[in-house]
Scaffold this motif. Structure first.
Motif, PDB file in Angstrom:
ATOM      1  N   GLU A 285      80.795 -36.224  83.762  1.00 45.68           N
ATOM      2  CA  GLU A 285      80.439 -35.769  85.105  1.00 45.68           C
ATOM      3  C   GLU A 285      79.923 -34.335  85.089  1.00 45.68           C
ATOM      4  OE1 GLU A 285      83.470 -36.310  87.984  1.00 45.68           O
ATOM      5  OE2 GLU A 285      83.664 -38.473  87.647  1.00 45.68           O
ATOM      6  N   ALA A 286      80.569 -33.475  84.319  1.00 45.74           N
ATOM      7  CA  ALA A 286      80.136 -32.073  84.264  1.00 45.74           C
ATOM      8  C   ALA A 286      78.778 -31.952  83.596  1.00 45.74           C
ATOM      9  CB  ALA A 286      81.174 -31.239  83.509  1.00 45.74           C
ATOM     10  N   LEU A 287      78.534 -32.758  82.576  1.00 46.19           N
ATOM     11  CA  LEU A 287      77.242 -32.730  81.881  1.00 46.19           C
ATOM     12  C   LEU A 287      76.129 -33.190  82.806  1.00 46.19           C
ATOM     13  CD1 LEU A 287      75.669 -32.373  79.182  1.00 46.19           C
ATOM     14  CD2 LEU A 287      76.202 -34.777  78.701  1.00 46.19           C
ATOM     15  N   ASP A 288      76.355 -34.278  83.535  1.00 48.14           N
ATOM     16  CA  ASP A 288      75.338 -34.769  84.463  1.00 48.14           C
ATOM     17  C   ASP A 288      75.070 -33.743  85.562  1.00 48.14           C
ATOM     18  OD1 ASP A 288      75.236 -37.042  82.970  1.00 48.14           O
ATOM     19  OD2 ASP A 288      76.192 -38.352  84.454  1.00 48.14           O
ATOM     20  N   ALA A 289      76.131 -33.090  86.021  1.00 49.28           N
ATOM     21  CA  ALA A 289      75.955 -32.075  87.063  1.00 49.28           C
ATOM     22  C   ALA A 289      75.144 -30.901  86.541  1.00 49.28           C
ATOM     23  CB  ALA A 289      77.319 -31.599  87.562  1.00 49.28           C
ATOM     24  N   LEU A 290      75.416 -30.478  85.302  1.00 49.74           N
ATOM     25  CA  LEU A 290      74.632 -29.384  84.707  1.00 49.74           C
ATOM     26  C   LEU A 290      73.163 -29.767  84.623  1.00 49.74           C
ATOM     27  CD1 LEU A 290      75.502 -27.335  81.531  1.00 49.74           C
ATOM     28  CD2 LEU A 290      73.281 -28.436  81.724  1.00 49.74           C
ATOM     29  N   ALA A 291      72.904 -30.995  84.145  1.00 50.15           N
ATOM     30  CA  ALA A 291      71.519 -31.430  83.961  1.00 50.15           C
ATOM     31  C   ALA A 291      70.786 -31.536  85.294  1.00 50.15           C
ATOM     32  CB  ALA A 291      71.498 -32.777  83.232  1.00 50.15           C
ATOM     33  N   GLU A 292      71.449 -32.098  86.300  1.00 54.59           N
ATOM     34  CA  GLU A 292      70.785 -32.236  87.596  1.00 54.59           C
ATOM     35  C   GLU A 292      70.534 -30.865  88.221  1.00 54.59           C
ATOM     36  OE1 GLU A 292      70.608 -35.044  91.433  1.00 54.59           O
ATOM     37  OE2 GLU A 292      72.471 -35.063  90.285  1.00 54.59           O
ATOM     38  N   ARG A 293      71.499 -29.973  88.095  1.00 50.88           N
ATOM     39  CA  ARG A 293      71.320 -28.626  88.637  1.00 50.88           C
ATOM     40  C   ARG A 293      70.191 -27.888  87.906  1.00 50.88           C
ATOM     41  NH1 ARG A 293      76.132 -27.514  88.180  1.00 50.88           N
ATOM     42  NH2 ARG A 293      76.138 -26.302  86.234  1.00 50.88           N
ATOM     43  N   ALA A 294      70.126 -28.040  86.583  1.00 51.15           N
ATOM     44  CA  ALA A 294      69.077 -27.378  85.813  1.00 51.15           C
ATOM     45  C   ALA A 294      67.694 -27.883  86.189  1.00 51.15           C
ATOM     46  CB  ALA A 294      69.325 -27.577  84.317  1.00 51.15           C
ATOM     47  N   ASP A 295      67.599 -29.164  86.552  1.00 47.48           N
ATOM     48  CA  ASP A 295      66.307 -29.701  86.962  1.00 47.48           C
ATOM     49  C   ASP A 295      65.932 -29.231  88.361  1.00 47.48           C
ATOM     50  OD1 ASP A 295      63.990 -31.519  86.840  1.00 47.48           O
ATOM     51  OD2 ASP A 295      65.099 -32.655  88.360  1.00 47.48           O
ATOM     52  N   ARG A 296      66.877 -29.267  89.274  1.00 50.98           N
ATOM     53  CA  ARG A 296      66.600 -28.866  90.656  1.00 50.98           C
ATOM     54  C   ARG A 296      66.370 -27.367  90.777  1.00 50.98           C
ATOM     55  NH1 ARG A 296      65.111 -33.387  93.346  1.00 50.98           N
ATOM     56  NH2 ARG A 296      66.683 -35.044  93.142  1.00 50.98           N
ATOM     57  N   ASP A 297      67.136 -26.606  90.005  1.00 49.93           N
ATOM     58  CA  ASP A 297      67.064 -25.147  90.079  1.00 49.93           C
ATOM     59  C   ASP A 297      66.995 -24.603  88.653  1.00 49.93           C
ATOM     60  OD1 ASP A 297      67.236 -22.463  90.621  1.00 49.93           O
ATOM     61  OD2 ASP A 297      69.386 -22.496  91.096  1.00 49.93           O
ATOM     62  N   PRO A 298      65.797 -24.532  88.073  1.00 51.83           N
ATOM     63  CA  PRO A 298      65.665 -24.095  86.680  1.00 51.83           C
ATOM     64  C   PRO A 298      66.309 -22.745  86.389  1.00 51.83           C
ATOM     65  CG  PRO A 298      63.599 -25.018  87.444  1.00 51.83           C
ATOM     66  CD  PRO A 298      64.496 -24.915  88.646  1.00 51.83           C
ATOM     67  N   ALA A 299      66.411 -21.890  87.405  1.00 53.86           N
ATOM     68  CA  ALA A 299      67.014 -20.574  87.187  1.00 53.86           C
ATOM     69  C   ALA A 299      68.512 -20.662  86.922  1.00 53.86           C
ATOM     70  CB  ALA A 299      66.759 -19.678  88.396  1.00 53.86           C
ATOM     71  N   SER A 300      69.116 -21.843  87.144  1.00 52.91           N
ATOM     72  CA  SER A 300      70.558 -21.982  86.973  1.00 52.91           C
ATOM     73  C   SER A 300      70.973 -22.148  85.521  1.00 52.91           C
ATOM     74  CB  SER A 300      71.075 -23.176  87.789  1.00 52.91           C
ATOM     75  OG  SER A 300      70.607 -24.406  87.224  1.00 52.91           O
ATOM     76  N   TYR A 301      70.021 -22.435  84.644  1.00 56.79           N
ATOM     77  CA  TYR A 301      70.384 -22.644  83.240  1.00 56.79           C
ATOM     78  C   TYR A 301      69.222 -22.240  82.344  1.00 56.79           C
ATOM     79  CZ  TYR A 301      73.017 -24.544  79.353  1.00 56.79           C
ATOM     80  OH  TYR A 301      73.746 -24.659  78.195  1.00 56.79           O
ATOM     81  N   ARG A 302      69.555 -21.591  81.238  1.00 54.17           N
ATOM     82  CA  ARG A 302      68.504 -21.150  80.307  1.00 54.17           C
ATOM     83  C   ARG A 302      68.558 -21.982  79.028  1.00 54.17           C
ATOM     84  NH1 ARG A 302      69.020 -16.009  80.596  1.00 54.17           N
ATOM     85  NH2 ARG A 302      67.272 -15.955  82.066  1.00 54.17           N
ATOM     86  N   TRP A 303      67.435 -22.603  78.694  1.00 53.91           N
ATOM     87  CA  TRP A 303      67.311 -23.364  77.455  1.00 53.91           C
ATOM     88  C   TRP A 303      66.715 -22.514  76.337  1.00 53.91           C
ATOM     89  CZ3 TRP A 303      69.990 -27.640  78.082  1.00 53.91           C
ATOM     90  CH2 TRP A 303      70.034 -28.264  79.329  1.00 53.91           C
ATOM     91  N   SER A 304      66.058 -21.422  76.674  1.00 51.09           N
ATOM     92  CA  SER A 304      65.469 -20.534  75.666  1.00 51.09           C
ATOM     93  C   SER A 304      66.571 -19.872  74.846  1.00 51.09           C
ATOM     94  CB  SER A 304      64.621 -19.453  76.344  1.00 51.09           C
ATOM     95  OG  SER A 304      63.595 -20.023  77.126  1.00 51.09           O
ATOM     96  N   HIS A 305      66.222 -19.437  73.659  1.00 55.56           N
ATOM     97  CA  HIS A 305      67.194 -18.760  72.808  1.00 55.56           C
ATOM     98  C   HIS A 305      66.459 -17.828  71.849  1.00 55.56           C
ATOM     99  CE1 HIS A 305      66.241 -21.811  69.629  1.00 55.56           C
ATOM    100  NE2 HIS A 305      66.120 -22.608  70.675  1.00 55.56           N
ATOM    101  N   ALA A 306      67.177 -16.872  71.301  1.00 61.46           N
ATOM    102  CA  ALA A 306      66.572 -15.884  70.405  1.00 61.46           C
ATOM    103  C   ALA A 306      67.580 -15.470  69.356  1.00 61.46           C
ATOM    104  CB  ALA A 306      66.093 -14.659  71.190  1.00 61.46           C
ATOM    105  N   ARG A 307      67.070 -15.011  68.204  1.00 60.55           N
ATOM    106  CA  ARG A 307      67.943 -14.500  67.158  1.00 60.55           C
ATOM    107  C   ARG A 307      67.164 -13.561  66.259  1.00 60.55           C
ATOM    108  NH1 ARG A 307      69.715 -19.005  62.935  1.00 60.55           N
ATOM    109  NH2 ARG A 307      70.685 -17.110  62.142  1.00 60.55           N
ATOM    110  N   ASP A 308      67.904 -12.688  65.589  1.00 60.93           N
ATOM    111  CA  ASP A 308      67.300 -11.709  64.685  1.00 60.93           C
ATOM    112  C   ASP A 308      67.640 -12.049  63.238  1.00 60.93           C
ATOM    113  OD1 ASP A 308      66.477 -10.406  66.965  1.00 60.93           O
ATOM    114  OD2 ASP A 308      68.093  -8.918  66.908  1.00 60.93           O
ATOM    115  N   PHE A 309      66.704 -11.747  62.351  1.00 60.99           N
ATOM    116  CA  PHE A 309      66.910 -11.859  60.913  1.00 60.99           C
ATOM    117  C   PHE A 309      66.824 -10.444  60.339  1.00 60.99           C
ATOM    118  CE2 PHE A 309      65.334 -15.884  62.440  1.00 60.99           C
ATOM    119  CZ  PHE A 309      66.115 -16.819  61.787  1.00 60.99           C
TER     120      PHE A 309
END
Length: 574
Positions: A285-309
């Motif tokens: 239920e929590a996973l589905d809620a995260l996914a639906e919220r991320a689709d409706r409001d993209p600002a609610s979740y960030r899929w981008s990521h970064a790292r340094d070498f």
């Protein structure tokens, strides 16, 4: 394999690895305790559940910098990896060594079909599998520190015969979405098809990986326009598709992109980590809620990521699909929050700044300005009738790259110039966009347009594209792409774009090498002198069994460091 499959369904995947720790992901057949032993280090984690499937993320710490340590995976005390009698070498965790030059592999677009004559005839030889076999045999390729998958690892809308059979065993193919994926269970099966082939499975267990989605992970042209989105939302099946697609992406791809500290900031992962009961936590239920919220409001979740070498490189992997703003009067490929995050990540102080984006930032100019022209027309530059025709063309011809979001394109071009000119700290020797999506590979170089900006740069700005790993472009599209690469065509289409009120960009650019249409995997090496070497390799079965490829080199591009750059500033190619 029967005994192992009773406990281990998929994986292990070696994901985020730094100088002294590693993240290992698995899917198990049932609720279990998963342990990973590497040398003297042993780490355990209990599984969590989602939609009837069971997953674990195990972090091994205390490893030495620059070490190669064989590891074992056990489920409820029984070793499941490596499998008994495997023909492949022991999987290892190779931690980063800050004193060694970075080596990164990248590419996109790989279908999961058999590696027989029919599969090769229809889709060519799998370049990733050919690379895996070369590593396993000790064929001469050096081990990469990371393989970066830039989208379309799975095709939710263009399904294979095996996937269609699975779908048909569950529901009628005559009911929408037909042969396309519908729900999480079908996504789970699709990931199994993509990652279970023995050579590729071994590679993923022993080479660290980072990932980002593209459109086919969800559906072709995902988030092309406001009109496209409304059409999808009017269907009976889209809500379940998008929730299942984003939810399964979180589990199968996104979690492993994150460091331990970054996972600890994720609200859903916090629930998993805090669960201290004997029973398995079900996050459906929590996973589905995260996914639906991320689709409706993209600002609610960030899929981008970064790292340094270390100081060698910063890698910024940006979501150019889910974070889009689609309202016709305010289109942007990145929403304000995502753009602010991206702005913050683009800093100097590194020898190289690498930007992973599934969609090429710099298309061949002919293709770029066609898309820019189309966006102008769709926005009303030529009137309402032309705008409606432009929308049909936009969806029909996949005009939805960075070029089709001109405001975001110009914003990122300006940020790139600020980094390359030293305005954000020590200027890097190169800023390189790493991309896939377009089913052809090439290198383009860019420079400040003196008619727009007086910025001067010392390093290089490049676009390096590698696509596909296995899913070649139809021959007729090869001819069109080659035509669009012509510089004269680019100048002509650029003039057409001006008629649709497309502003000038602060960047000028051209394609230096390519296009190449082979199934490819690209290898980027930081050179001791500070330059880069980028190679494209492909699988070759000439005179061999269809499932026994060797590697052949398609192209090499050398990018000299600042001290060795050619007088005209261009990369030296071989």
């Amino acid at each position: 394999m029967g005994g192992t499959m009773d406990r281990l369904v998929l994986g292990p995947l070696l994901r985020y690895v730094d100088t002294d720790s590693a993240t290992i992901w698995v899917e198990t057949a049932r609720a279990a305790e998963v342990s990973v032993s590497a040398g003297d280090q042993v780490a355990t984690a209990r599984t969590f559940a989602a939609h009837g499937h069971h997953y674990a993320v195990v972090e091994v710490t205390g490893l030495g910098e620059g070490t190669r340590t064989p590891y074992r995976v056990s489920v409820d005390g029984e070793q499941v990896w490596p499998e008994p009698g495997t023909p492949y070498p022991d999987p290892v965790i190779a931690t980063l060594d800050s004193d060694q030059p970075l080596r990164l592999a990248f590419g996109s677009c790989r279908v999961s079909v058999p590696h027989d004559e029919d599969g090769n005839r229809a889709f060519g030889v799998d370049a990733l599998r050919a690379f895996a076999l070369d590593l396993a045999r000790g064929g001469g390729e050096e081990w990469p520190d990371l393989v970066l998958f830039l989208g379309d690892q799975v095709y939710a809308d263009e399904t294979s015969d095996e996937m269609k059979e699975f779908i048909a065993s569950r529901r009628s193919l005559d009911v929408p979405p037909g042969e396309e994926l519908r729900d999480f269970e079908e996504y789970a099966h699709l990931y199994n098809l993509a990652w279970s082939e023995p050579a590729n499975r071994w590679l993923l267990s022993t080479v660290p990986s980072a990932m980002i989605f593209d459109d086919h992970d969800i559906r072709d042209d995902w988030n092309t326009s406001w009109t496209w989105r409304r059409e999808m939302e009017d269907t009976s099946w889209w809500r379940l598709r998008i929730v299942s697609g984003l939810g399964s992406y979180w589990v199968y791809q996104h979690l492993g992109n994150l460091s331990s500290a970054e996972r600890a900031q994720d609200e859903l992962w916090q629930q998993i980590a805090a669960h201290d009961q004997e029973d398995e936590l079900d996050v459906t239920e929590a996973l589905d809620a995260l996914a639906e919220r991320a689709d409706r409001d993209p600002a609610s979740y960030r899929w981008s990521h970064a790292r340094d070498f270390g100081d060698q490189a910063r890698l910024v992997v940006v979501d150019s699909r889910a974070a889009r703003v689609l309202q016709p009067e305010d289109r942007s490929i990145l929403d304000p929050g995502e753009m602010a995050w991206f702005d913050d990540q683009l800093q100097g102080g590194f020898d190289h700044v690498l930007i992973g984006t599934s969609l090429p930032f710099l298309l061949a100019p002919g293709l770029h300005f066609v898309e820019a022209f189309n966006e102008g027309v769709c926005s009303g530059a030529w009137g309402r009738l032309a705008a409606r025709a432009g929308e049909r063309m936009r969806q029909g011809m996949d005009m939805e790259h960075w070029a089709a979001f001109q405001q975001g394109f110009r914003d990122v071009a300006q940020l790139t110039l600020e980094v390359a000119s030293g305005g954000r700290g020590r200027a890097p020797q190169s800023v390189v966009f790493l991309s896939g999506d377009v089913h052809h590979s090439y290198v383009a170089s860019a420079w400040p347009d003196p008619d727009v900006t007086d910025t001067e740069i010392d390093g290089r700005i490049l676009q390096a594209t590698c696509s596909p790993i296995r899913n070649p472009l139809p021959r007729v599209m090869e001819h069109l792409t080659t035509w669009a690469t012509n510089r004269r065509v680019g100048r002509t289409v650029q003039r057409l774009a001006r008629s649709a009120k497309v502003p000038r960009s602060p960047l000028g650019w051209k394609v230096d090498r390519g296009p190449w249409y082979d199934n490819n995997l690209a290898l980027l090496d930081v050179q001791p002198g500070g330059g880069l070497r980028i190679r494209w390799v492909a699988g070759d079965v000439s005179g061999r069994a269809p499932d026994d490829p060797t590697l052949r080199e398609v192209a090499v591009v050398d990018v000299p460091g600042s001290a060795t750059r050619r007088p005209d500033g261009q990369p030296a190619s071989a």
